[in-house]
Design a protein around this motif. Structure first.
Motif, PDB file in Angstrom:
ATOM      1  N   PHE A 186       5.604  31.099  56.733  1.00  8.31           N
ATOM      2  CA  PHE A 186       6.887  31.548  56.754  1.00  8.31           C
ATOM      3  C   PHE A 186       8.221  30.970  56.767  1.00  8.31           C
ATOM      4  CE2 PHE A 186       3.749  30.956  60.450  1.00  8.31           C
ATOM      5  CZ  PHE A 186       3.426  31.703  61.665  1.00  8.31           C
ATOM      6  N   ARG A 241       5.580  37.916  61.787  1.00  7.30           N
ATOM      7  CA  ARG A 241       5.768  36.882  62.157  1.00  7.30           C
ATOM      8  C   ARG A 241       4.617  36.558  62.970  1.00  7.30           C
ATOM      9  NH1 ARG A 241       9.444  33.307  60.052  1.00  7.30           N
ATOM     10  NH2 ARG A 241       9.505  31.814  62.393  1.00  7.30           N
ATOM     11  N   LEU A 284       1.027  34.395  62.535  1.00  7.69           N
ATOM     12  CA  LEU A 284       0.105  33.903  63.704  1.00  7.69           C
ATOM     13  C   LEU A 284      -0.716  33.958  63.997  1.00  7.69           C
ATOM     14  CD1 LEU A 284       1.518  30.943  64.448  1.00  7.69           C
ATOM     15  CD2 LEU A 284       2.594  31.474  66.536  1.00  7.69           C
ATOM     16  N   SER A 336      -3.557  32.753  61.123  1.00  5.48           N
ATOM     17  CA  SER A 336      -2.963  31.578  60.445  1.00  5.48           C
ATOM     18  C   SER A 336      -4.163  31.021  62.022  1.00  5.48           C
ATOM     19  CB  SER A 336      -1.560  30.425  60.689  1.00  5.48           C
ATOM     20  OG  SER A 336      -0.752  31.424  59.435  1.00  5.48           O
ATOM     21  N   LEU A 391       2.996  24.265  61.121  1.00  2.00           N
ATOM     22  CA  LEU A 391       3.746  25.357  61.293  1.00  2.00           C
ATOM     23  C   LEU A 391       4.874  25.253  61.190  1.00  2.00           C
ATOM     24  CD1 LEU A 391       1.701  26.859  64.260  1.00  2.00           C
ATOM     25  CD2 LEU A 391       1.009  27.341  62.615  1.00  2.00           C
ATOM     26  N   LEU A 410       8.835  27.914  62.418  1.00  2.00           N
ATOM     27  CA  LEU A 410       8.825  28.652  64.153  1.00  2.00           C
ATOM     28  C   LEU A 410       9.698  28.789  65.158  1.00  2.00           C
ATOM     29  CD1 LEU A 410       4.616  28.713  64.597  1.00  2.00           C
ATOM     30  CD2 LEU A 410       6.343  30.674  63.730  1.00  2.00           C
ATOM     31  N   GLU A 423       7.863  31.622  69.447  1.00  2.29           N
ATOM     32  CA  GLU A 423       6.977  32.633  68.998  1.00  2.29           C
ATOM     33  C   GLU A 423       5.682  31.422  69.011  1.00  2.29           C
ATOM     34  OE1 GLU A 423       9.235  34.168  64.636  1.00  2.29           O
ATOM     35  OE2 GLU A 423       8.767  32.828  64.719  1.00  2.29           O
ATOM     36  N   ILE A 424       6.139  30.101  69.278  1.00  4.81           N
ATOM     37  CA  ILE A 424       5.657  28.769  69.348  1.00  4.81           C
ATOM     38  C   ILE A 424       4.362  29.015  70.973  1.00  4.81           C
ATOM     39  CG2 ILE A 424       5.305  26.681  69.959  1.00  4.81           C
ATOM     40  CD1 ILE A 424       6.876  26.208  67.616  1.00  4.81           C
ATOM     41  N   THR A 456       2.144  32.159  71.142  1.00  2.19           N
ATOM     42  CA  THR A 456       0.826  31.925  71.300  1.00  2.19           C
ATOM     43  C   THR A 456       0.353  31.068  71.166  1.00  2.19           C
ATOM     44  OG1 THR A 456       1.407  31.473  69.198  1.00  2.19           O
ATOM     45  CG2 THR A 456       1.064  33.483  69.283  1.00  2.19           C
TER      46      THR A 456
END
Length: 185
Positions: free
Chosen positions: A84, A124, A128, A131, A145, A148, A152-153, A156
Protein backbone atom coordinates in the motif's frame (compact mmCIF):
# COMPACT_ATOMS: atom_id res chain seq x y z
CA UNK A 1 -16.39 1.85 14.49
CA UNK A 2 -18.71 2.28 11.54
CA UNK A 3 -18.30 4.39 8.42
CA UNK A 4 -20.41 7.24 9.86
CA UNK A 5 -17.97 7.56 12.76
CA UNK A 6 -15.00 7.61 10.40
CA UNK A 7 -16.75 10.30 8.35
CA UNK A 8 -17.34 12.28 11.55
CA UNK A 9 -13.60 12.16 12.28
CA UNK A 10 -12.86 13.28 8.73
CA UNK A 11 -15.03 16.36 9.20
CA UNK A 12 -12.40 17.70 11.61
CA UNK A 13 -9.84 17.94 8.78
CA UNK A 14 -8.92 21.51 7.91
CA UNK A 15 -9.78 22.91 4.47
CA UNK A 16 -9.44 26.36 2.95
CA UNK A 17 -12.46 28.50 2.20
CA UNK A 18 -12.88 31.96 0.74
CA UNK A 19 -15.69 33.60 2.70
CA UNK A 20 -18.01 36.25 1.30
CA UNK A 21 -18.79 37.73 4.73
CA UNK A 22 -16.99 39.51 7.56
CA UNK A 23 -16.70 38.10 11.05
CA UNK A 24 -14.16 38.48 13.82
CA UNK A 25 -12.30 35.48 15.15
CA UNK A 26 -14.58 32.88 16.71
CA UNK A 27 -13.42 30.95 19.76
CA UNK A 28 -14.42 27.29 19.85
CA UNK A 29 -13.40 24.43 22.13
CA UNK A 30 -11.46 22.87 19.25
CA UNK A 31 -9.55 26.07 18.56
CA UNK A 32 -9.92 29.60 17.24
CA UNK A 33 -11.16 30.18 13.69
CA UNK A 34 -10.97 33.29 11.58
CA UNK A 35 -11.10 36.16 11.27
CA UNK A 36 -13.31 35.92 8.21
CA UNK A 37 -12.90 38.64 5.58
CA UNK A 38 -14.49 38.58 2.12
CA UNK A 39 -12.09 37.26 -0.51
CA UNK A 40 -9.32 36.24 1.93
CA UNK A 41 -8.64 32.51 2.33
CA UNK A 42 -9.02 31.01 5.80
CA UNK A 43 -8.57 27.49 7.16
CA UNK A 44 -11.62 25.92 8.82
CA UNK A 45 -12.71 22.37 9.70
CA UNK A 46 -14.57 20.55 6.92
CA UNK A 47 -17.82 20.53 8.93
CA UNK A 48 -17.82 24.34 9.04
CA UNK A 49 -16.84 24.66 5.39
CA UNK A 50 -19.79 22.47 4.38
CA UNK A 51 -22.17 24.41 6.61
CA UNK A 52 -21.04 27.77 5.21
CA UNK A 53 -21.14 26.44 1.64
CA UNK A 54 -24.72 25.20 2.09
CA UNK A 55 -25.68 28.67 3.29
CA UNK A 56 -23.81 30.20 0.31
CA UNK A 57 -21.42 32.04 2.62
CA UNK A 58 -18.17 30.81 1.08
CA UNK A 59 -16.36 29.12 -1.76
CA UNK A 60 -14.41 25.96 -0.90
CA UNK A 61 -10.84 25.66 -2.18
CA UNK A 62 -10.10 22.02 -3.00
CA UNK A 63 -7.13 20.48 -1.17
CA UNK A 64 -3.84 20.65 -3.06
CA UNK A 65 -3.89 16.90 -3.72
CA UNK A 66 -7.39 17.03 -5.25
CA UNK A 67 -6.00 17.58 -8.73
CA UNK A 68 -6.46 15.23 -11.69
CA UNK A 69 -2.76 15.01 -12.56
CA UNK A 70 -1.67 14.36 -8.96
CA UNK A 71 -4.39 11.77 -8.44
CA UNK A 72 -3.44 10.01 -11.69
CA UNK A 73 0.15 9.74 -10.42
CA UNK A 74 -1.03 8.35 -7.09
CA UNK A 75 -3.37 5.88 -8.80
CA UNK A 76 -0.65 4.68 -11.17
CA UNK A 77 1.81 4.29 -8.29
CA UNK A 78 -0.77 2.32 -6.31
CA UNK A 79 -1.31 -0.02 -9.24
CA UNK A 80 2.45 -0.59 -9.70
CA UNK A 81 3.33 -1.33 -6.08
CA UNK A 82 2.48 -4.59 -4.37
CA UNK A 83 2.27 -2.87 -0.99
CA UNK A 84 0.00 0.00 0.00
CA UNK A 85 1.34 3.41 -0.96
CA UNK A 86 0.76 6.50 1.20
CA UNK A 87 -2.42 8.34 0.36
CA UNK A 88 -2.56 12.14 0.04
CA UNK A 89 -4.75 12.36 3.15
CA UNK A 90 -5.68 9.89 5.87
CA UNK A 91 -9.30 10.68 4.97
CA UNK A 92 -8.95 10.95 1.18
CA UNK A 93 -12.11 8.97 0.45
CA UNK A 94 -14.32 10.76 2.98
CA UNK A 95 -13.02 14.23 2.07
CA UNK A 96 -13.60 13.57 -1.62
CA UNK A 97 -17.09 12.27 -1.02
CA UNK A 98 -18.11 15.17 1.22
CA UNK A 99 -16.51 17.88 -0.91
CA UNK A 100 -17.93 16.52 -4.16
CA UNK A 101 -21.39 16.13 -2.62
CA UNK A 102 -21.48 19.62 -1.09
CA UNK A 103 -19.10 21.76 -3.15
CA UNK A 104 -18.65 20.11 -6.55
CA UNK A 105 -19.20 23.48 -8.23
CA UNK A 106 -15.96 24.69 -6.57
CA UNK A 107 -13.88 21.69 -7.70
CA UNK A 108 -12.53 21.65 -11.26
CA UNK A 109 -12.98 18.33 -13.10
CA UNK A 110 -15.09 16.93 -10.26
CA UNK A 111 -16.27 13.89 -12.24
CA UNK A 112 -12.72 12.91 -13.21
CA UNK A 113 -11.61 13.27 -9.59
CA UNK A 114 -14.50 11.09 -8.43
CA UNK A 115 -13.51 8.39 -10.94
CA UNK A 116 -9.81 8.52 -9.98
CA UNK A 117 -10.59 8.27 -6.26
CA UNK A 118 -12.92 5.33 -6.94
CA UNK A 119 -10.18 3.64 -8.99
CA UNK A 120 -7.69 4.12 -6.15
CA UNK A 121 -10.21 2.80 -3.63
CA UNK A 122 -10.98 -0.27 -5.74
CA UNK A 123 -7.28 -1.01 -6.25
CA UNK A 124 -6.54 -0.69 -2.53
CA UNK A 125 -9.52 -2.81 -1.45
CA UNK A 126 -8.53 -5.50 -3.98
CA UNK A 127 -4.99 -5.47 -2.52
CA UNK A 128 -6.45 -5.71 0.97
CA UNK A 129 -8.56 -8.72 0.00
CA UNK A 130 -5.55 -10.46 -1.55
CA UNK A 131 -3.48 -9.68 1.57
CA UNK A 132 -6.22 -10.99 3.85
CA UNK A 133 -6.56 -14.14 1.76
CA UNK A 134 -2.83 -14.75 1.90
CA UNK A 135 -2.81 -14.03 5.64
CA UNK A 136 -5.55 -16.58 6.30
CA UNK A 137 -4.06 -19.25 4.00
CA UNK A 138 -0.64 -18.97 5.62
CA UNK A 139 -2.22 -19.10 9.10
CA UNK A 140 -0.29 -16.06 10.25
CA UNK A 141 -0.65 -14.67 13.77
CA UNK A 142 -0.17 -11.01 12.87
CA UNK A 143 0.01 -8.76 9.83
CA UNK A 144 1.65 -5.45 8.97
CA UNK A 145 -0.65 -3.16 7.03
CA UNK A 146 1.16 0.13 6.53
CA UNK A 147 -0.45 3.10 4.83
CA UNK A 148 -4.06 1.94 5.23
CA UNK A 149 -6.64 4.56 6.05
CA UNK A 150 -9.18 4.20 8.82
CA UNK A 151 -12.04 3.75 6.33
CA UNK A 152 -10.17 0.97 4.53
CA UNK A 153 -9.50 -0.82 7.80
CA UNK A 154 -13.10 -0.27 8.82
CA UNK A 155 -14.38 -1.73 5.54
CA UNK A 156 -12.59 -5.06 5.93
CA UNK A 157 -11.96 -5.15 9.68
CA UNK A 158 -15.23 -6.81 10.68
CA UNK A 159 -14.92 -9.44 7.97
CA UNK A 160 -11.31 -10.24 8.82
CA UNK A 161 -12.02 -10.43 12.55
CA UNK A 162 -14.93 -12.80 11.96
CA UNK A 163 -12.85 -14.95 9.59
CA UNK A 164 -10.05 -15.23 12.15
CA UNK A 165 -12.57 -16.20 14.86
CA UNK A 166 -13.91 -18.97 12.63
CA UNK A 167 -10.38 -20.17 11.89
CA UNK A 168 -9.61 -20.27 15.60
CA UNK A 169 -12.74 -22.32 16.28
CA UNK A 170 -11.89 -24.72 13.47
CA UNK A 171 -8.33 -25.17 14.72
CA UNK A 172 -9.42 -25.79 18.31
CA UNK A 173 -11.99 -28.36 17.12
CA UNK A 174 -9.35 -30.18 15.04
CA UNK A 175 -6.93 -30.42 17.96
CA UNK A 176 -9.07 -30.50 21.13
CA UNK A 177 -6.52 -32.48 23.18
CA UNK A 178 -3.72 -30.02 22.46
CA UNK A 179 -5.84 -27.00 23.28
CA UNK A 180 -7.10 -28.63 26.51
CA UNK A 181 -3.52 -29.24 27.64
CA UNK A 182 -2.43 -25.68 26.92
CA UNK A 183 -5.38 -24.32 28.87
CA UNK A 184 -4.42 -26.30 31.99
CA UNK A 185 -1.18 -24.38 32.47
Amino acid sequence: MDSAEVEFLAEKEMVTIIPNFSLDKIYLIGGDLGPFNPGLPVQVPLWLAMNLKQRQKCRVVPPEWMDVEKLEEIRDQERKEETFTPMPSPYYMELTKLLLNHASDNIPKADEIRTLIKDMWDTRIAKLRVSADSFVKQQEAHAKLDNLTLMEINTTGAFLTEALNHMYKLRTNLHPAESAQSQDF
